[in-house]
Design a protein around this motif. Structure first.
Motif, short mmCIF file in Angstrom:
data_model
loop_
_atom_site.label_atom_id
_atom_site.label_comp_id
_atom_site.label_asym_id
_atom_site.label_seq_id
_atom_site.Cartn_x
_atom_site.Cartn_y
_atom_site.Cartn_z
N PHE A 35 -0.11 -2.95 -6.87
CA PHE A 35 -0.49 -2.27 -5.69
C PHE A 35 -1.32 -1.38 -5.38
O PHE A 35 -1.85 -0.53 -6.48
CB PHE A 35 1.07 -1.74 -5.11
N LEU A 36 -1.83 -1.25 -4.16
CA LEU A 36 -3.00 -0.20 -3.76
C LEU A 36 -2.16 0.97 -3.50
O LEU A 36 -1.38 1.27 -2.70
CB LEU A 36 -3.74 -0.75 -2.53
N THR A 37 -2.75 1.99 -3.94
CA THR A 37 -2.57 3.55 -3.96
C THR A 37 -3.60 4.14 -3.14
O THR A 37 -4.76 4.12 -3.40
CB THR A 37 -2.03 4.25 -5.00
N VAL B 70 1.07 -1.18 0.03
CA VAL B 70 0.00 0.15 -0.24
C VAL B 70 0.91 1.30 -0.15
O VAL B 70 1.96 1.33 0.63
CB VAL B 70 -0.78 0.16 1.12
N LEU B 71 0.56 2.07 -1.03
CA LEU B 71 1.30 3.50 -0.99
C LEU B 71 0.27 4.41 -0.86
O LEU B 71 -0.63 4.77 -1.49
CB LEU B 71 1.94 3.57 -2.33
N PHE B 72 0.42 5.24 0.29
CA PHE B 72 -0.32 6.50 0.48
C PHE B 72 0.25 7.68 -0.07
O PHE B 72 1.65 7.67 0.25
CB PHE B 72 -0.69 6.76 2.07
N MET B 73 -0.16 8.29 -0.93
CA MET B 73 0.52 9.26 -1.70
C MET B 73 -0.50 10.51 -2.18
O MET B 73 -1.52 10.38 -2.01
CB MET B 73 0.96 8.69 -3.07
N LYS B 74 0.02 11.51 -2.74
CA LYS B 74 -0.45 12.44 -3.33
C LYS B 74 -0.64 12.21 -4.65
O LYS B 74 0.03 12.23 -5.72
CB LYS B 74 0.20 13.84 -2.98
N GLY B 75 -2.09 12.05 -5.14
CA GLY B 75 -2.51 11.64 -6.55
C GLY B 75 -2.62 10.21 -6.38
O GLY B 75 -2.57 9.46 -5.63
N SER B 76 -2.33 9.76 -7.82
CA SER B 76 -2.67 8.35 -8.30
C SER B 76 -1.25 7.70 -8.80
O SER B 76 -0.58 8.60 -9.36
CB SER B 76 -3.74 8.05 -9.12
N ALA B 77 -1.17 6.47 -9.07
CA ALA B 77 0.03 5.85 -9.67
C ALA B 77 0.16 6.59 -11.00
O ALA B 77 1.27 6.66 -11.52
CB ALA B 77 0.11 4.44 -9.45
N GLN B 78 -0.89 6.66 -11.70
CA GLN B 78 -1.00 7.23 -13.01
C GLN B 78 -0.75 8.62 -12.95
O GLN B 78 -0.01 9.12 -14.08
CB GLN B 78 -2.23 6.97 -13.71
N PHE B 79 -1.06 9.40 -12.17
CA PHE B 79 -0.97 10.82 -12.10
C PHE B 79 -0.48 11.34 -10.83
O PHE B 79 -1.30 11.91 -10.01
CB PHE B 79 -2.25 11.37 -12.59
N PRO B 80 0.67 11.12 -10.21
CA PRO B 80 1.18 11.47 -9.08
C PRO B 80 1.09 13.03 -8.94
O PRO B 80 1.40 13.63 -10.02
CB PRO B 80 2.58 11.11 -9.11
N GLN B 81 1.04 13.62 -7.99
CA GLN B 81 0.63 15.23 -7.70
C GLN B 81 1.97 15.62 -6.92
O GLN B 81 1.77 16.97 -6.63
CB GLN B 81 -0.57 15.37 -6.75
N CYS B 82 2.90 14.93 -6.85
CA CYS B 82 4.30 15.53 -6.15
C CYS B 82 5.57 14.62 -6.83
O CYS B 82 5.27 13.47 -7.03
CB CYS B 82 4.10 15.91 -4.83
#
Length: 106
Positions: A47-49, A17-29
């Motif tokens: 993997f889950l984002t 699991v990756l907690f992130m800004k945006g999605s794997a396709q469109f990361p926001q940082c």
């Protein structure tokens, strides 16, 4: 269910699991983009984002859950691994690939 229980359930019921800004396709940082690149470079495509920008409660809740102040955050088999710098160091040393070995061979 409270936010801490939701987060715990998410990280324990998904292998990566990756907690992130945006999605794997469109990361926001840049840090989130780097985290996605590292996970994929380890051979993990599925993997889950969780986009923390979509829910302020999760955005703060994950920081409290891990006692880690920044995003992204990687979890493998329910265990907090770290943010993008730690992921990069672990990738460089081969440690991250070792943690993900049984997941990539599944």
């Amino acid at each position: 269910m409270d936010i801490q229980e939701t987060i715990k359930q998410t990280v324990t019921s998904n292998p990566v699991v990756l907690f992130m800004k945006g999605s794997a396709q469109f990361p926001q940082c840049g840090f989130s983009a780097r985290a996605v690149q590292i996970v994929k470079a380890c051979g993990v495509d599925d993997f889950l984002t969780v986009d923390v920008l979509q829910d302020p409660e999760i955005r703060q809740g994950i920081k409290d859950f891990s006692n880690w102040p920044t995003i992204p955050q990687l979890y493998i088999k329910g265990e907090f691994i770290g943010g993008s710098d730690i992921m990069y160091e672990m990738y460089q040393s081969g440690e991250l690939q070792e943690l993900l070995k049984d997941i990539t061979q599944a």
